[in-house]
Scaffold this motif. Sequence first.
Motif, PDB file in Angstrom:
ATOM      1  N   ALA A  79      13.493  45.236  50.387  1.00 45.51           N
ATOM      2  CA  ALA A  79      13.740  43.862  49.922  1.00 45.51           C
ATOM      3  C   ALA A  79      12.641  43.204  49.547  1.00 45.51           C
ATOM      4  CB  ALA A  79      15.002  42.917  50.683  1.00 45.51           C
ATOM      5  N   ILE A  80      11.907  43.210  51.558  1.00 43.56           N
ATOM      6  CA  ILE A  80      10.978  42.169  51.073  1.00 43.56           C
ATOM      7  C   ILE A  80       9.750  43.088  49.921  1.00 43.56           C
ATOM      8  CG2 ILE A  80       9.416  41.008  52.591  1.00 43.56           C
ATOM      9  CD1 ILE A  80      10.869  41.472  54.279  1.00 43.56           C
ATOM     10  N   ARG A  83      10.145  42.185  46.353  1.00 38.10           N
ATOM     11  CA  ARG A  83      10.257  40.732  45.877  1.00 38.10           C
ATOM     12  C   ARG A  83       8.904  40.359  45.910  1.00 38.10           C
ATOM     13  NH1 ARG A  83      12.349  35.071  48.936  1.00 38.10           N
ATOM     14  NH2 ARG A  83      12.421  34.180  47.300  1.00 38.10           N
ATOM     15  N   GLY A 105       5.297  38.480  55.648  1.00 37.44           N
ATOM     16  CA  GLY A 105       5.528  37.002  56.296  1.00 37.44           C
ATOM     17  C   GLY A 105       7.097  36.730  57.155  1.00 37.44           C
ATOM     18  N   TYR A 106       6.840  38.031  57.995  1.00 41.60           N
ATOM     19  CA  TYR A 106       7.243  38.157  59.583  1.00 41.60           C
ATOM     20  C   TYR A 106       6.193  38.152  60.189  1.00 41.60           C
ATOM     21  CZ  TYR A 106       8.881  40.224  63.461  1.00 41.60           C
ATOM     22  OH  TYR A 106       8.876  40.377  64.849  1.00 41.60           O
ATOM     23  N   ALA A 140       7.896  33.136  50.794  1.00 38.19           N
ATOM     24  CA  ALA A 140       9.364  33.477  50.905  1.00 38.19           C
ATOM     25  C   ALA A 140       9.680  33.862  51.731  1.00 38.19           C
ATOM     26  CB  ALA A 140       8.708  35.444  49.777  1.00 38.19           C
ATOM     27  N   ALA A 141       9.004  33.370  53.441  1.00 41.69           N
ATOM     28  CA  ALA A 141       9.009  33.917  54.531  1.00 41.69           C
ATOM     29  C   ALA A 141       9.894  32.526  54.543  1.00 41.69           C
ATOM     30  CB  ALA A 141       8.277  34.229  55.051  1.00 41.69           C
ATOM     31  N   GLU A 143      10.741  30.574  52.222  1.00 38.65           N
ATOM     32  CA  GLU A 143      12.377  30.634  51.880  1.00 38.65           C
ATOM     33  C   GLU A 143      13.613  30.735  52.620  1.00 38.65           C
ATOM     34  OE1 GLU A 143      14.131  30.053  47.683  1.00 38.65           O
ATOM     35  OE2 GLU A 143      13.264  32.150  48.218  1.00 38.65           O
ATOM     36  N   ASP A 144      13.311  31.740  53.451  1.00 39.42           N
ATOM     37  CA  ASP A 144      14.143  33.261  53.729  1.00 39.42           C
ATOM     38  C   ASP A 144      14.411  32.347  55.201  1.00 39.42           C
ATOM     39  OD1 ASP A 144      14.442  34.957  51.668  1.00 39.42           O
ATOM     40  OD2 ASP A 144      12.569  36.320  52.581  1.00 39.42           O
ATOM     41  N   GLU A 145      13.361  31.540  55.624  1.00 45.94           N
ATOM     42  CA  GLU A 145      13.716  30.825  57.293  1.00 45.94           C
ATOM     43  C   GLU A 145      14.473  29.627  56.389  1.00 45.94           C
ATOM     44  OE1 GLU A 145      13.044  31.121  61.610  1.00 45.94           O
ATOM     45  OE2 GLU A 145      12.659  32.609  59.860  1.00 45.94           O
ATOM     46  N   GLY A 146      14.348  29.121  55.852  1.00 44.63           N
ATOM     47  CA  GLY A 146      15.713  28.135  55.486  1.00 44.63           C
ATOM     48  C   GLY A 146      14.666  26.817  55.152  1.00 44.63           C
ATOM     49  N   LEU A 169      11.425  31.624  43.413  1.00 47.97           N
ATOM     50  CA  LEU A 169      11.951  30.605  44.468  1.00 47.97           C
ATOM     51  C   LEU A 169      12.501  28.912  43.879  1.00 47.97           C
ATOM     52  CD1 LEU A 169       7.889  30.212  45.886  1.00 47.97           C
ATOM     53  CD2 LEU A 169      10.510  31.313  47.049  1.00 47.97           C
TER      54      LEU A 169
END
Length: 280
Positions: A79-80, A83, A105-106, A140-141, A143-146, A169
């Motif tokens: 998925a990443i 994106r 991003g990880y 992206a990372a 945003e995914d992290e909050g 975003l």
Amino acid sequence: MTRRVCVMGWPVAHSRSPMIHNHWIAEHAIPDARYELLAVKPEDAAETIRNLHRLDFIGANVTVPHKETAFATLEKHDAIARRLKAVNTIVTLEDGTLEGRNTDGYGFIANLKQGAPDWRAAEGPAVMLGAGGAARAIAAALEDEGAPEIRIVNRTTERAEALIRDLGLSNAKVFADSEAQKALEGAALLVNTTTLGMKGESDVTLDLASLPRDAVVTDIVYTPLETGLLRRAREAGHETVDGLGMLLHQAVPGFEAWFGVRPHVTAELRNIVLADLGLK
């Protein structure tokens, strides 16, 4: 049969990936495993990726300038990678097909969590300097992290706006260089995603006066290990995180996928890479 993995790029001789992965191979005593450099010209990248198994590789890392080519060549993506439309890791699935993944991003988030254990994305806005390839993965990372808001400061606002559209975003804003001080107000994180500050490049000249003292400052550049931005942030009392850990952490998911063992980013590995870079 030897389980061979490579990192492909052009040029690629500078890559520290073999050092990282072969250290883990030895550390975990994985038999018949080897990680290699593979120099691949841009015009040969797609064919090399399609023929990875014929070249006796079970997987690969992909570095510049082949990340977008790898995405376009492979039929399966996580998925990443879908994106970001970029691949930095190729793994063999159980059915024998190749899948493109992206772990940049990880690596960024894992490095932040290791270097600044008390940092939490949800605590406040994140400010990013730059809107290039690295910025895409980091935005992206975050945003995914909050992160509640991502503020992108870039010389050309059009490029930052395109990044926001491409990634979809919903919590991002664009600031021109002249608006940087406003972007720093109330921020919990400042990230330099550009090459500014790298050895041989000019430094980030951003005034940090508007940045809250409890904000974390990090830089994806790791040569030098402490960039001018990080030095000024440290002297101003900010917690800082250098960029080397992102390189180390982004390698973890690929190694686990290829060899079935999840490695750890340790002080020993960091020191080995630092010594090779002449930074220790």
